[in-house]
Design an enzyme around this catalytic site. Structure first.
Site, PDB file in Angstrom:
ATOM      1  N   ASP A   1      -6.609   4.198  -4.834  1.00  0.00           N
ATOM      2  CA  ASP A   1      -7.297   3.813  -3.590  1.00  0.00           C
ATOM      3  C   ASP A   1      -7.969   5.327  -3.026  1.00  0.00           C
ATOM      4  O   ASP A   1      -8.190   5.934  -3.980  1.00  0.00           O
ATOM      5  CB  ASP A   1      -6.174   3.684  -2.462  1.00  0.00           C
ATOM      6  CG  ASP A   1      -6.745   3.175  -1.210  1.00  0.00           C
ATOM      7  OD1 ASP A   1      -6.856   2.000  -1.175  1.00  0.00           O
ATOM      8  OD2 ASP A   1      -6.787   3.747  -0.423  1.00  0.00           O
TER       9      ASP A   1
ATOM     10  N   LYS B   1       0.849  -1.140   0.035  1.00  0.00           N
ATOM     11  CA  LYS B   1      -0.069   0.221  -0.047  1.00  0.00           C
ATOM     12  C   LYS B   1       1.093   1.470   0.114  1.00  0.00           C
ATOM     13  O   LYS B   1       2.053   1.185   0.600  1.00  0.00           O
ATOM     14  CB  LYS B   1      -0.835   0.105   1.144  1.00  0.00           C
ATOM     15  CG  LYS B   1      -1.950   0.997   1.077  1.00  0.00           C
ATOM     16  CD  LYS B   1      -3.117   0.457   0.199  1.00  0.00           C
ATOM     17  CE  LYS B   1      -4.585   0.812   0.557  1.00  0.00           C
ATOM     18  NZ  LYS B   1      -5.476  -0.008  -0.124  1.00  0.00           N
TER      19      LYS B   1
END
Ligand code: GLU
Length: 435
Positions: free
Chosen positions: A166, A126
């Site tokens: 995201d 991430k």
């Protein structure tokens, strides 16, 4: 399980150690606790948890950007790669003022588990950049996206680590990143990122994939309770890419969406909201608040509506011990990552609320990202029907696998999902000779 079974590997939930039994609000601690508990439930050797309890590597970068007023401003960016045991790492990049190291680490761990539940050949990753994209011009945003990928260029790549959208990032941001990386490398590298514009090698169906997967899970959950989505009531918190698509697909399945909210406010109509109208309104006004024919309701208050299906589709920790008892939904399908603290989740389970955990419910996005990457590597593109058919199949298979462990072992859907994923990781560790 081929990993040797030990009676008690002595894995202690981090919450017991670090928070003295208080609620785990740090997402990194939650991720450690959830993984640790699955290791323990599976009777795995401590080594498995040791490999998984920290990301393999984290890069912190500064990104100097020339702002429109001519001044240089430095932004902080992160990329966390959790584990290489299954394959390259995979996961989105969020642009948000509250991004921090522990959040990015946790999100990378959740990506590992998500890929494990779906059986995708990836570990998790991430990224995040601390910024408020609402305050940036388009040119500044582009400079930031390009600066971020330049700063992490040696750490990523189609065979190493593949970023994606995201919170607050979208196909355009992915397009800029892919372009910058391709220029740096001297060749076109569509497989660097997924969630790209289709003209640059994006996959059909990727933009709506997470919302679609959420609604597949909602449908499967309702089916297990002997109900269908048709006529069921629903509420959605968050109206970004995931929340808005989830609301739309629920509406198209015949559910009655009675509440929707975003950061700026919420709307309620007990007779059902016309979701197409809400999408139109939000496009025009930047928020669902004020939608004609609805009553205003607080952003968080949609969580407390008496509905069949509740979909938190915003950020972490919106359901905590403080408000868990106010939830009246029959089923919660977690479209956001980490919306429920582990302690609140336990409370909801005790109250008989069926929860489809984030790592299963929102995995449709990374699943179609995987399809996109495969198409990029093959330079051969699939029609949308093929993407949707494969997505449906993989989501239903994953739901069934998790549900089976939930039933057979008498554990929550969340624990079951972690067990499915962690078992796969442990098998890979064993096959590699790590344990
Ligand atoms: N950011 C999304 C997630 O949290 C998608 C990640 C991806 O497509 O790689 O699952």
């Amino acid at each position: 399980m081929c990993a040797a079974k030990l009676p008690d590997p002595g894995i202690r939930p981090v919450a017991d150690v670090d928070t003295g039994g208080r609620e785990t609000l740090n997402p990194f601690h939650s991720a450690q606790m959830l993984i640790g508990n699955a290791c323990r439930e599976l009777g795995l050797p401590q080594a498995v948890y040791e490999y998984l309890k920290e990301p393999a590597r984290v890069l912190i970068v500064s990104i100097p950007v020339r702002m429109d007023n001519g001044e240089i401003r430095t932004f902080i960016g992160y990329r966390s790669q959790h584990t290489d045991v299954i394959g390259p790492t995979k996961g989105g990049v969020r642009f948000h003022p509250q991004v921090d190291l522990d959040e990015v680490k946790a999100l990378s761990m959740w990506m590992t588990i998500k890929c494990g539940v779906l059986g995708l050949p990836y570990g998790g990753a991430k990224g995040g950049v601390v910024c408020d994209p609402g305050q940036l011009s388009r040119r500044e945003l582009e400079a930031l996206a390009r600066g971020y990928i330049r700063a992490i260029a040696n750490m990523v790549g189609p065979e190493k680590d593949i970023p994606a959208p995201d919170v607050n990032t979208n196909p355009q941001v992915m397009g800029w990143m892919m372009d910058e990386y391709s220029k740096l490398r001297g060749f076109n590298a569509p497989g660097l990122v997924t969630g790209k514009p289709m003209i640059l090698g994006g996959s059909a169906g990727r933009a709506e994939a997470t919302g679609r997967g959420v609604v597949i899970c909602a449908r499967e959950a309702m089916r297990r309770l002997g109900r269908s989505l048709r006529g069921a009531t629903a509420a959605v918190q968050g109206f970004g890419n995931v929340g808005s698509n989830a609301a739309r697909f629920l509406y198209e399945e015949g559910a009655k969406v009675v509440g929707i909210s975003d950061v700026r406010g919420g709307v309620y109509n007990p007779d059902g909201i016309d979701v197409y109208q809400a999408l139109e309104w939000a496009r025009e006004h930047g928020t669902v608040a004020g939608l004609p024919g609805t009553q205003p309701i607080g952003s968080a208050d949609v969580l407390y509506l008496p509905v069949d299906v509740l979909i938190p589709a915003a950020l972490e920790n919106v359901i905590t011990l403080e408000n868990a008892d106010r939830i009246q939904a029959r089923v919660i399908v977690e479209a956001a990552n980490g919306p429920t603290t582990p302690e609140a989740a336990r409370r909801l389970t005790q109250r008989g609320i069926f929860q489809v955990p984030d790592i299963l419910a929102n995995a449709g996005g990374v699943t179609v990202s995987y399809f996109e990457w495969v198409q990029n590597l093959q330079n051969y593109y699939w029609p949308e029907e093929e993407v949707l058919e494969k997505l449906e199949q993989m989501m239903v298979n994953a739901f069934n696998a998790v549900y089976k462990v939930h039933q057979q072992r008498g554990v929550s859907m969340r624990r079951a999902a972690y067990m499915v994923a962690v078992k796969r990781l442990a098998d890979a560790m064993q096959a590699r000779g790590w344990i």
